[in-house]
Design a protein around this motif. Structure first.
Motif, PDB file in Angstrom:
ATOM      1  N   PHE A  51       0.915  -1.228   0.034  1.00  0.00           N
ATOM      2  CA  PHE A  51      -0.096   0.091  -0.002  1.00  0.00           C
ATOM      3  C   PHE A  51       0.982   1.341  -0.117  1.00  0.00           C
ATOM      4  O   PHE A  51       0.600   2.174  -0.691  1.00  0.00           O
ATOM      5  CB  PHE A  51      -0.943  -0.060   1.152  1.00  0.00           C
ATOM      6  N   SER A 131      -5.716   1.801  -5.625  1.00  0.00           N
ATOM      7  CA  SER A 131      -6.926   1.090  -5.130  1.00  0.00           C
ATOM      8  C   SER A 131      -7.079  -0.287  -4.550  1.00  0.00           C
ATOM      9  O   SER A 131      -7.682  -0.538  -3.614  1.00  0.00           O
ATOM     10  CB  SER A 131      -8.124   1.510  -5.784  1.00  0.00           C
ATOM     11  N   GLU A 132      -6.538  -0.989  -5.414  1.00  0.00           N
ATOM     12  CA  GLU A 132      -6.560  -2.563  -4.969  1.00  0.00           C
ATOM     13  C   GLU A 132      -5.651  -2.784  -3.820  1.00  0.00           C
ATOM     14  O   GLU A 132      -6.135  -3.476  -2.992  1.00  0.00           O
ATOM     15  CB  GLU A 132      -5.975  -3.171  -6.396  1.00  0.00           C
ATOM     16  N   GLU A 134      -5.126  -0.541  -1.421  1.00  0.00           N
ATOM     17  CA  GLU A 134      -6.047  -0.191  -0.361  1.00  0.00           C
ATOM     18  C   GLU A 134      -6.938  -0.956   0.220  1.00  0.00           C
ATOM     19  O   GLU A 134      -7.221  -1.181   1.342  1.00  0.00           O
ATOM     20  CB  GLU A 134      -6.549   1.415  -0.708  1.00  0.00           C
ATOM     21  N   SER A 135      -7.775  -1.541  -0.813  1.00  0.00           N
ATOM     22  CA  SER A 135      -8.932  -2.442  -0.381  1.00  0.00           C
ATOM     23  C   SER A 135      -8.330  -3.860   0.144  1.00  0.00           C
ATOM     24  O   SER A 135      -9.233  -4.266   0.872  1.00  0.00           O
ATOM     25  CB  SER A 135      -9.496  -2.732  -1.908  1.00  0.00           C
ATOM     26  N   HIS A 136      -7.162  -3.909  -0.370  1.00  0.00           N
ATOM     27  CA  HIS A 136      -6.381  -5.241   0.079  1.00  0.00           C
ATOM     28  C   HIS A 136      -6.159  -5.111   1.623  1.00  0.00           C
ATOM     29  O   HIS A 136      -6.410  -6.105   2.525  1.00  0.00           O
ATOM     30  CB  HIS A 136      -5.424  -5.928  -0.475  1.00  0.00           C
ATOM     31  N   ALA A 138      -7.210  -2.882   3.757  1.00  0.00           N
ATOM     32  CA  ALA A 138      -8.465  -2.773   4.467  1.00  0.00           C
ATOM     33  C   ALA A 138      -9.279  -3.747   4.911  1.00  0.00           C
ATOM     34  O   ALA A 138      -9.825  -4.103   5.929  1.00  0.00           O
ATOM     35  CB  ALA A 138      -9.517  -1.809   3.752  1.00  0.00           C
ATOM     36  N   GLY A 139      -9.252  -5.095   3.845  1.00  0.00           N
ATOM     37  CA  GLY A 139      -9.883  -6.193   4.227  1.00  0.00           C
ATOM     38  C   GLY A 139      -8.875  -6.895   5.402  1.00  0.00           C
ATOM     39  O   GLY A 139      -9.514  -7.599   6.276  1.00  0.00           O
TER      40      GLY A 139
END
Length: 242
Positions: A51, A131-132, A134-136, A138-139
């Protein structure tokens, strides 16, 4: 040392509570959620590094794009100025010079705009990567928070059990004669077991059958006399008849 049969039976209750407390402490220390969090730590570190790398790349590309956009704006301002000057110029020499500069500015603006389009595509791709990432991350963070919540809940429940059993143990220990309690605590601290039951001819302290001679000697000892497990060394509480 002498102690009434009731006092000796209380030792078994105390040992049961100590066994329960030890089991609860082990369970608290080895809750599966702790292992889940440890296993997740490596994934978290990798996802955070990914990230941060994507964020740095995105910031760099956005800064580069902003610089190009500023250059395009500057060139456009100069073109607008030269165009206005050309429109009111009365000197052919000046007009020729302004036109030459306008041609140069036009080529420069075209080059900058081409670079601007290229960078916009690059930023778009880097933004998708960011974004990917960041999403990873966050998960993973959400997963860690969910595990931590379960761990906190399990700890609260175990802490309540520990507190209840500790309070019960304190009350039970207060009923024991001081020298008997001291002996029990000394043995428990040294060999890990303070008292055990003699069930038939088997000592629960060593989980072994006593030799006939050992059993005979113990059975011949007065009920209020403290005896010890030959195998473990713990206080051996016999099956007394009320």
């Amino acid at each position: 040392m002498k102690a009434s049969t009731r006092q000796q039976r209380l030792l078994l209750d105390l040992q049961d509570l100590d066994n329960t407390l030890a089991r609860l402490r082990r369970k608290r220390a080895t809750l599966p959620e702790r292992g889940d969090l440890d296993a997740l730590s490596g994934d978290t570190a990798a996802a955070r590094d990914r990230f941060m790398q994507a964020q740095r790349e995105l910031d760099t590309r956005r800064t580069e794009l902003a610089r190009i956009e500023a250059d395009v704006a500057t060139v456009q301002q100069r073109r607008d100025r030269d165009t206005q000057m050309l429109s009111v110029s009365t000197s052919s020499k000046e007009a020729q010079s302004l036109q030459g500069e306008l041609d140069t500015l036009s080529r420069r603006q075209s080059e900058l705009e081409d670079r601007e389009l290229e960078l916009m595509e690059v930023v778009e791709g880097v933004q998708a990567t960011f974004s990917e990432a960041e999403s990873h991350l966050a998960g993973i963070d959400a997963r860690r928070a969910e595990i931590q919540a379960r761990l906190d809940d399990a700890e609260r429940r175990l802490d309540a059990e520990l507190a209840s059993n500790t309070e019960e143990r304190a009350g039970l220990a207060a009923e024991l004669q001081r020298d008997l309690l001291d002996l029990y605590e000394e043995l428990r601290g040294r060999i890990g077991l303070g008292a055990a039951r003699l069930r038939g001819n088997v000592s629960e302290g060593s989980n072994m059958a006593l030799a006939p001679a050992e059993l005979s000697d113990i059975r011949a000892t007065a009920p209020d006399e403290i005896v010890f497990c030959p195998g473990s060394g713990a206080i051996l509480v016999r099956d007394f008849e009320d």
